[in-house]
Design a protein around this motif. Sequence first.
Motif, PDB file in Angstrom:
ATOM      1  N   GLU A   1       7.713  63.204  30.255  1.00  0.00           N
ATOM      2  CA  GLU A   1       6.268  63.300  30.016  1.00  0.00           C
ATOM      3  C   GLU A   1       5.938  64.530  29.174  1.00  0.00           C
ATOM      4  O   GLU A   1       5.092  64.478  28.289  1.00  0.00           O
ATOM      5  CB  GLU A   1       5.520  63.330  31.350  1.00  0.00           C
ATOM      6  N   GLN A   2       6.632  65.626  29.429  1.00  0.00           N
ATOM      7  CA  GLN A   2       6.416  66.852  28.653  1.00  0.00           C
ATOM      8  C   GLN A   2       6.828  66.636  27.187  1.00  0.00           C
ATOM      9  O   GLN A   2       6.117  67.045  26.273  1.00  0.00           O
ATOM     10  CB  GLN A   2       7.201  68.008  29.258  1.00  0.00           C
ATOM     11  N   ILE A   3       7.937  65.975  26.973  1.00  0.00           N
ATOM     12  CA  ILE A   3       8.385  65.682  25.606  1.00  0.00           C
ATOM     13  C   ILE A   3       7.392  64.761  24.910  1.00  0.00           C
ATOM     14  O   ILE A   3       7.036  64.982  23.743  1.00  0.00           O
ATOM     15  CB  ILE A   3       9.798  65.049  25.616  1.00  0.00           C
ATOM     16  N   ALA A   4       6.928  63.741  25.621  1.00  0.00           N
ATOM     17  CA  ALA A   4       5.963  62.805  25.033  1.00  0.00           C
ATOM     18  C   ALA A   4       4.683  63.528  24.626  1.00  0.00           C
ATOM     19  O   ALA A   4       4.140  63.280  23.537  1.00  0.00           O
ATOM     20  CB  ALA A   4       5.649  61.683  26.021  1.00  0.00           C
ATOM     21  N   ARG A   5       4.184  64.425  25.468  1.00  0.00           N
ATOM     22  CA  ARG A   5       2.967  65.195  25.114  1.00  0.00           C
ATOM     23  C   ARG A   5       3.213  66.068  23.887  1.00  0.00           C
ATOM     24  O   ARG A   5       2.374  66.171  23.006  1.00  0.00           O
ATOM     25  CB  ARG A   5       2.531  66.059  26.306  1.00  0.00           C
ATOM     26  N   HIS A   6       4.389  66.684  23.834  1.00  0.00           N
ATOM     27  CA  HIS A   6       4.723  67.541  22.695  1.00  0.00           C
ATOM     28  C   HIS A   6       4.752  66.712  21.399  1.00  0.00           C
ATOM     29  O   HIS A   6       4.192  67.134  20.383  1.00  0.00           O
ATOM     30  CB  HIS A   6       6.074  68.217  22.931  1.00  0.00           C
ATOM     31  N   VAL A   7       5.393  65.549  21.458  1.00  0.00           N
ATOM     32  CA  VAL A   7       5.457  64.679  20.274  1.00  0.00           C
ATOM     33  C   VAL A   7       4.054  64.240  19.875  1.00  0.00           C
ATOM     34  O   VAL A   7       3.689  64.275  18.695  1.00  0.00           O
ATOM     35  CB  VAL A   7       6.378  63.468  20.540  1.00  0.00           C
ATOM     36  N   GLN A   8       3.262  63.836  20.850  1.00  0.00           N
ATOM     37  CA  GLN A   8       1.885  63.406  20.567  1.00  0.00           C
ATOM     38  C   GLN A   8       1.078  64.511  19.890  1.00  0.00           C
ATOM     39  O   GLN A   8       0.307  64.248  18.973  1.00  0.00           O
ATOM     40  CB  GLN A   8       1.169  63.033  21.869  1.00  0.00           C
ATOM     41  N   ASN A   9       1.269  65.734  20.337  1.00  0.00           N
ATOM     42  CA  ASN A   9       0.487  66.854  19.807  1.00  0.00           C
ATOM     43  C   ASN A   9       0.972  67.352  18.454  1.00  0.00           C
ATOM     44  O   ASN A   9       0.212  68.001  17.739  1.00  0.00           O
ATOM     45  CB  ASN A   9       0.490  68.017  20.803  1.00  0.00           C
ATOM     46  N   HIS A  10       2.223  67.093  18.098  1.00  0.00           N
ATOM     47  CA  HIS A  10       2.779  67.723  16.903  1.00  0.00           C
ATOM     48  C   HIS A  10       3.272  66.770  15.822  1.00  0.00           C
ATOM     49  O   HIS A  10       3.647  67.223  14.748  1.00  0.00           O
ATOM     50  CB  HIS A  10       3.917  68.663  17.300  1.00  0.00           C
ATOM     51  N   ILE A  11       3.281  65.487  16.095  1.00  0.00           N
ATOM     52  CA  ILE A  11       3.713  64.532  15.080  1.00  0.00           C
ATOM     53  C   ILE A  11       2.569  63.583  14.773  1.00  0.00           C
ATOM     54  O   ILE A  11       1.977  62.996  15.666  1.00  0.00           O
ATOM     55  CB  ILE A  11       4.955  63.741  15.560  1.00  0.00           C
ATOM     56  N   HIS A  12       2.279  63.454  13.512  1.00  0.00           N
ATOM     57  CA  HIS A  12       1.240  62.526  13.061  1.00  0.00           C
ATOM     58  C   HIS A  12       1.920  61.175  12.836  1.00  0.00           C
ATOM     59  O   HIS A  12       2.604  60.978  11.826  1.00  0.00           O
ATOM     60  CB  HIS A  12       0.577  63.029  11.784  1.00  0.00           C
ATOM     61  N   MET A  13       1.747  60.278  13.770  1.00  0.00           N
ATOM     62  CA  MET A  13       2.469  59.009  13.755  1.00  0.00           C
ATOM     63  C   MET A  13       2.168  58.187  12.510  1.00  0.00           C
ATOM     64  O   MET A  13       3.053  57.533  11.960  1.00  0.00           O
ATOM     65  CB  MET A  13       2.163  58.198  15.021  1.00  0.00           C
ATOM     66  N   ASP A  14       0.916  58.192  12.037  1.00  0.00           N
ATOM     67  CA  ASP A  14       0.587  57.421  10.833  1.00  0.00           C
ATOM     68  C   ASP A  14       1.399  57.918   9.641  1.00  0.00           C
ATOM     69  O   ASP A  14       1.935  57.120   8.869  1.00  0.00           O
ATOM     70  CB  ASP A  14      -0.910  57.501  10.528  1.00  0.00           C
ATOM     71  N   ASP A  15       1.510  59.237   9.498  1.00  0.00           N
ATOM     72  CA  ASP A  15       2.311  59.805   8.404  1.00  0.00           C
ATOM     73  C   ASP A  15       3.781  59.417   8.555  1.00  0.00           C
ATOM     74  O   ASP A  15       4.449  59.070   7.584  1.00  0.00           O
ATOM     75  CB  ASP A  15       2.180  61.329   8.361  1.00  0.00           C
ATOM     76  N   LEU A  16       4.286  59.498   9.773  1.00  0.00           N
ATOM     77  CA  LEU A  16       5.688  59.151  10.026  1.00  0.00           C
ATOM     78  C   LEU A  16       5.952  57.684   9.696  1.00  0.00           C
ATOM     79  O   LEU A  16       6.951  57.350   9.043  1.00  0.00           O
ATOM     80  CB  LEU A  16       6.051  59.449  11.483  1.00  0.00           C
ATOM     81  N   LEU A  17       5.055  56.801  10.116  1.00  0.00           N
ATOM     82  CA  LEU A  17       5.221  55.376   9.814  1.00  0.00           C
ATOM     83  C   LEU A  17       5.172  55.129   8.315  1.00  0.00           C
ATOM     84  O   LEU A  17       5.935  54.297   7.795  1.00  0.00           O
ATOM     85  CB  LEU A  17       4.161  54.559  10.542  1.00  0.00           C
ATOM     86  N   ASN A  18       4.295  55.828   7.598  1.00  0.00           N
ATOM     87  CA  ASN A  18       4.236  55.681   6.144  1.00  0.00           C
ATOM     88  C   ASN A  18       5.543  56.115   5.487  1.00  0.00           C
ATOM     89  O   ASN A  18       6.022  55.470   4.552  1.00  0.00           O
ATOM     90  CB  ASN A  18       3.072  56.472   5.561  1.00  0.00           C
ATOM     91  N   ILE A  19       6.130  57.208   5.963  1.00  0.00           N
ATOM     92  CA  ILE A  19       7.405  57.674   5.425  1.00  0.00           C
ATOM     93  C   ILE A  19       8.496  56.635   5.675  1.00  0.00           C
ATOM     94  O   ILE A  19       9.269  56.307   4.767  1.00  0.00           O
ATOM     95  CB  ILE A  19       7.785  59.037   6.046  1.00  0.00           C
TER      96      ILE A  19
END
Length: 108
Positions: free
Chosen positions: A84-102
């Motif tokens: 859960e801590q890792i998931a929160r960190h990823v949510q807060n620091h990775i922009h998923m839309d940008d990652l999916l576009n890449i």
Amino acid sequence: MEGYEIHLGVTEPIVSQAVRPFIKLSDGTDGAVIDSGRVIGTYFHHIFFNYEFRTEWLNRIRKRKGLEKKQVKWLKKEKTKEYEQIARHVQNHIHMDDLLNIIQSWGK
């Protein structure tokens, strides 16, 4: 104890020491124990995911070495907190839309 057993054939000990079964199952036994439990052989998989068994087994080793006994640590709860801590960190620091576009641009 929970786990599963996978093997074919028969295993026969080749040591001169007294051998006793490691696990008593509803349909017989599995594995072998020698040297007062210091050496264990088994086809029973996943045994160290059993928190109580693992702690008891390690406490026997600790006792022989003069170390302090430890209580059962329920790692499943700890793992859930860590995930859960890792998931929160990823949510807060990775922009998923940008990652999916890449990711999608690599295939073009």
